[in-house]
Design a protein around this motif. Structure first.
Motif, PDB file in Angstrom:
ATOM      1  N   THR A 158       0.806  -1.225   0.000  1.00  0.00           N
ATOM      2  CA  THR A 158       0.000   0.000   0.000  1.00  0.00           C
ATOM      3  C   THR A 158       0.840   1.277   0.000  1.00  0.00           C
ATOM      4  O   THR A 158       0.547   2.221  -0.752  1.00  0.00           O
ATOM      5  CB  THR A 158      -0.948   0.021   1.220  1.00  0.00           C
ATOM      6  OG1 THR A 158      -1.737  -1.166   1.208  1.00  0.00           O
ATOM      7  CG2 THR A 158      -1.862   1.231   1.179  1.00  0.00           C
ATOM      8  N   ILE A 159       1.876   1.343   0.822  1.00  0.00           N
ATOM      9  CA  ILE A 159       2.682   2.575   0.915  1.00  0.00           C
ATOM     10  C   ILE A 159       3.290   2.913  -0.442  1.00  0.00           C
ATOM     11  O   ILE A 159       3.215   4.062  -0.911  1.00  0.00           O
ATOM     12  CB  ILE A 159       3.776   2.426   1.985  1.00  0.00           C
ATOM     13  CG1 ILE A 159       3.150   2.301   3.377  1.00  0.00           C
ATOM     14  CG2 ILE A 159       4.749   3.606   1.950  1.00  0.00           C
ATOM     15  CD1 ILE A 159       4.119   1.900   4.472  1.00  0.00           C
ATOM     16  N   LEU A 160       3.870   1.930  -1.097  1.00  0.00           N
ATOM     17  CA  LEU A 160       4.518   2.175  -2.385  1.00  0.00           C
ATOM     18  C   LEU A 160       3.508   2.451  -3.487  1.00  0.00           C
ATOM     19  O   LEU A 160       3.744   3.291  -4.365  1.00  0.00           O
ATOM     20  CB  LEU A 160       5.391   0.972  -2.743  1.00  0.00           C
ATOM     21  CG  LEU A 160       6.623   0.832  -1.853  1.00  0.00           C
ATOM     22  CD1 LEU A 160       7.117  -0.597  -1.845  1.00  0.00           C
ATOM     23  CD2 LEU A 160       7.727   1.771  -2.307  1.00  0.00           C
ATOM     24  N   ILE A 161       2.375   1.775  -3.455  1.00  0.00           N
ATOM     25  CA  ILE A 161       1.348   2.014  -4.469  1.00  0.00           C
ATOM     26  C   ILE A 161       0.774   3.419  -4.329  1.00  0.00           C
ATOM     27  O   ILE A 161       0.534   4.119  -5.334  1.00  0.00           O
ATOM     28  CB  ILE A 161       0.238   0.943  -4.381  1.00  0.00           C
ATOM     29  CG1 ILE A 161       0.801  -0.424  -4.791  1.00  0.00           C
ATOM     30  CG2 ILE A 161      -0.949   1.311  -5.259  1.00  0.00           C
ATOM     31  CD1 ILE A 161      -0.130  -1.589  -4.531  1.00  0.00           C
ATOM     32  N   GLU A 162       0.573   3.870  -3.087  1.00  0.00           N
ATOM     33  CA  GLU A 162       0.086   5.228  -2.875  1.00  0.00           C
ATOM     34  C   GLU A 162       1.088   6.264  -3.385  1.00  0.00           C
ATOM     35  O   GLU A 162       0.712   7.289  -3.957  1.00  0.00           O
ATOM     36  CB  GLU A 162      -0.200   5.458  -1.392  1.00  0.00           C
ATOM     37  CG  GLU A 162      -1.437   4.741  -0.881  1.00  0.00           C
ATOM     38  CD  GLU A 162      -2.720   5.257  -1.517  1.00  0.00           C
ATOM     39  OE1 GLU A 162      -2.975   6.481  -1.429  1.00  0.00           O
ATOM     40  OE2 GLU A 162      -3.460   4.453  -2.099  1.00  0.00           O
ATOM     41  N   ALA A 163       2.375   5.996  -3.184  1.00  0.00           N
ATOM     42  CA  ALA A 163       3.402   6.888  -3.722  1.00  0.00           C
ATOM     43  C   ALA A 163       3.372   6.879  -5.251  1.00  0.00           C
ATOM     44  O   ALA A 163       3.448   7.923  -5.903  1.00  0.00           O
ATOM     45  CB  ALA A 163       4.778   6.467  -3.218  1.00  0.00           C
ATOM     46  N   ALA A 164       3.244   5.693  -5.830  1.00  0.00           N
ATOM     47  CA  ALA A 164       3.226   5.567  -7.282  1.00  0.00           C
ATOM     48  C   ALA A 164       2.014   6.256  -7.899  1.00  0.00           C
ATOM     49  O   ALA A 164       2.110   6.851  -8.983  1.00  0.00           O
ATOM     50  CB  ALA A 164       3.245   4.092  -7.675  1.00  0.00           C
ATOM     51  N   LEU A 165       0.875   6.193  -7.229  1.00  0.00           N
ATOM     52  CA  LEU A 165      -0.320   6.868  -7.744  1.00  0.00           C
ATOM     53  C   LEU A 165      -0.103   8.370  -7.827  1.00  0.00           C
ATOM     54  O   LEU A 165      -0.551   9.032  -8.774  1.00  0.00           O
ATOM     55  CB  LEU A 165      -1.534   6.565  -6.853  1.00  0.00           C
ATOM     56  CG  LEU A 165      -2.161   5.178  -7.002  1.00  0.00           C
ATOM     57  CD1 LEU A 165      -3.222   4.962  -5.936  1.00  0.00           C
ATOM     58  CD2 LEU A 165      -2.768   5.003  -8.392  1.00  0.00           C
ATOM     59  N   ARG A 166       0.570   8.934  -6.851  1.00  0.00           N
ATOM     60  CA  ARG A 166       0.860  10.366  -6.885  1.00  0.00           C
ATOM     61  C   ARG A 166       1.716  10.717  -8.099  1.00  0.00           C
ATOM     62  O   ARG A 166       1.543  11.775  -8.714  1.00  0.00           O
ATOM     63  CB  ARG A 166       1.546  10.785  -5.589  1.00  0.00           C
ATOM     64  CG  ARG A 166       0.575  10.912  -4.432  1.00  0.00           C
ATOM     65  CD  ARG A 166       1.225  10.958  -3.074  1.00  0.00           C
ATOM     66  NE  ARG A 166       2.153  12.058  -2.882  1.00  0.00           N
ATOM     67  CZ  ARG A 166       2.665  12.407  -1.698  1.00  0.00           C
ATOM     68  NH1 ARG A 166       2.302  11.737  -0.603  1.00  0.00           N
ATOM     69  NH2 ARG A 166       3.508  13.402  -1.593  1.00  0.00           N
ATOM     70  N   GLU A 167       2.628   9.836  -8.464  1.00  0.00           N
ATOM     71  CA  GLU A 167       3.487  10.088  -9.626  1.00  0.00           C
ATOM     72  C   GLU A 167       2.747   9.794 -10.928  1.00  0.00           C
ATOM     73  O   GLU A 167       2.762  10.607 -11.849  1.00  0.00           O
ATOM     74  CB  GLU A 167       4.744   9.236  -9.526  1.00  0.00           C
ATOM     75  CG  GLU A 167       5.619   9.585  -8.326  1.00  0.00           C
ATOM     76  CD  GLU A 167       7.030   9.052  -8.449  1.00  0.00           C
ATOM     77  OE1 GLU A 167       7.277   8.204  -9.340  1.00  0.00           O
ATOM     78  OE2 GLU A 167       7.892   9.483  -7.664  1.00  0.00           O
ATOM     79  N   ARG A 168       2.102   8.665 -10.987  1.00  0.00           N
ATOM     80  CA  ARG A 168       1.444   8.218 -12.222  1.00  0.00           C
ATOM     81  C   ARG A 168       0.304   9.138 -12.629  1.00  0.00           C
ATOM     82  O   ARG A 168       0.103   9.417 -13.816  1.00  0.00           O
ATOM     83  CB  ARG A 168       0.914   6.796 -11.995  1.00  0.00           C
ATOM     84  CG  ARG A 168       0.069   6.207 -13.123  1.00  0.00           C
ATOM     85  CD  ARG A 168       0.905   5.829 -14.291  1.00  0.00           C
ATOM     86  NE  ARG A 168       0.248   4.829 -15.127  1.00  0.00           N
ATOM     87  CZ  ARG A 168       0.503   4.652 -16.407  1.00  0.00           C
ATOM     88  NH1 ARG A 168       1.397   5.409 -17.013  1.00  0.00           N
ATOM     89  NH2 ARG A 168      -0.119   3.724 -17.109  1.00  0.00           N
TER      90      ARG A 168
END
Length: 397
Positions: free
Chosen positions: A225-235
């Motif tokens: 979850t932590i990394l996916i949430e970070a990736a969503l901000r970038e993507r």
């Protein structure tokens, strides 16, 4: 651009005028987990919205339509965003029903749109279950009076969510922007063991100071979850709730002229979001979740033991993780103490010059890291008192 007065329910306009607020700026309610309201307030201010009041569970605010939309699509910390339809007095359930049934439910709910009701009431409306029953009656009787075919009523997943709250003799009826909570982004088909919720993951990133483009490592990533949430901000250029609202009938009714963009960033040239977990099944789940979120090309997941982690990522970055703790996982306390001690050594030896941020509900374990706290945020996680603690690791490799 502002709403016309005739775009709002009559009772809402009356209440807004009574409170001295312009009809073009109705009252909204951003709900959050306990402890996240300071972050939510700061977020609202960055979107030029006016904070009317706040408490442990959320913030009431108002502002221009464009700013409300922008906040809703970008919010990292809100679990729900509601439009307040009515805030009024009621001495008993009959008075509550009478006022609730005057609202124009036909504007939001029809035969093809299911709805559900959330209620948390006390004092004059002390029985939440009966309040929900009377709220349901008010909606259905209003639709019957308008000769509209009745919709489906759902207890869990629904197109429209009505939220009722009461205190003393005052109650509020709110309409959620989305059927599902904003904080439940929809990509977690599998949660894994004791996952961190999405808004709390964002709070961890915020406390750590991580920014898009920075290196981020989660050595105990679980379901990711932590990394996916970070990736969503970038993507998604920070528009992490864009697709949730694109499918929401309430959002479309409230903001009919808004057009959702399809803009997305391409895969980064070099990876900078890394997740590890000793459990191969957890890594499988994390990859599935990343795929569902559309960020599988943004995060690199691998099986790995946090106690054997080597810094092959550079001289600076962020380690952000949600390590196990007794009440949540059930491991023997002595094993956890040793694990925290050994992991603290890994952090100090390998990640000098980095930032290190953790979530824990067992504060005694944090001392085993042997690190000096930089800052912390107290909150509730899984009904436990917890805190996000940020450390700055001195020195460098």
């Amino acid at each position: 651009m502002h709403y016309r007065n005739d775009q709002y329910p009559k009772l809402l306009v009356t209440e807004i005028r009574r409170l001295g607020i312009k009809p073009t700026h109705p009252t909204y309610h951003a709900i959050c987990g306990e402890g996240l309201s300071p972050l939510l307030e700061s977020e609202l201010k960055t979107h030029h919205l006016k904070i009317d009041s706040s408490n442990r569970g959320g913030v009431f605010f108002s502002g221009k339509k464009e700013d409300v939309i922008n906040f809703a699509i970008h919010t990292k910390f809100a679990s729900r965003i509601n439009l307040q339809l009515l805030h009024d007095n009621a001495d008993d359930y009959d008075e509550f029903y009478a006022k609730a049934s005057e609202l124009p439910w036909e504007k939001y709910i029809g035969p093809e749109v299911s709805f559900r009701i959330d209620a948390e009431t006390k004092d004059k409306l002390r029985n939440s279950e009966f309040t929900m029953h009377r709220m349901k009656d008010a909606v259905l009787d209003r639709l019957r009076s308008k000769k509209i075919p009745l919709p489906e009523i759902e207890k869990r997943m629904a197109d429209v969510t009505i939220v009722v709250r009461s205190h003393t003799d005052r109650f509020s009826i709110e309409l959620s922007f989305s059927g599902d909570p904003v904080g439940r982004r929809g990509y977690r088909l599998f949660a894994g063991n004791a996952p961190v919720r999405e808004p709390i993951a964002q709070a961890m990133l915020e406390t750590s100071g991580w920014k898009e483009g920075n290196t981020l490592v989660d050595p105990m990533c679980g379901s990711g979850t932590i990394l996916i949430e970070a990736a969503l901000r970038e993507r998604l250029y920070g528009e992490i709730n864009r697709f949730l609202f694109a499918e929401s009938p309430v959002f479309q009714i409230l903001f009919p002229t808004y057009v959702f963009s399809e803009k997305k960033k391409e895969k980064p040239e070099s990876p900078h979001l890394f997740g590890f977990d000793v459990d191969p099944e957890a890594i499988r789940i994390a990859k599935e979740n990343a795929y569902e979120a559309g960020v599988e090309d943004f995060v690199q997941f691998e099986v790995g033991n946090c106690l054997e982690l080597k810094n092959n990522f550079g001289n600076n970055g962020h380690v952000v993780t949600n390590p196990p703790y007794g009440d949540r996982i059930g491991k023997p306390m002595e094993d956890l103490r040793e694990m925290y001690f050994q992991f603290g050594r890994v952090i100090k030896n390998e990640f000098g010059g980095w930032k290190f941020t953790v979530l824990s509900a067992d504060f005694s374990l944090l001392g085993k890291f042997g690190l000096k706290e930089n800052s912390h945020l107290s909150l509730k996680h899984a009904n436990l008192k917890a805190k996000i603690v940020d450390y700055e690791i001195r020195g460098g490799k």
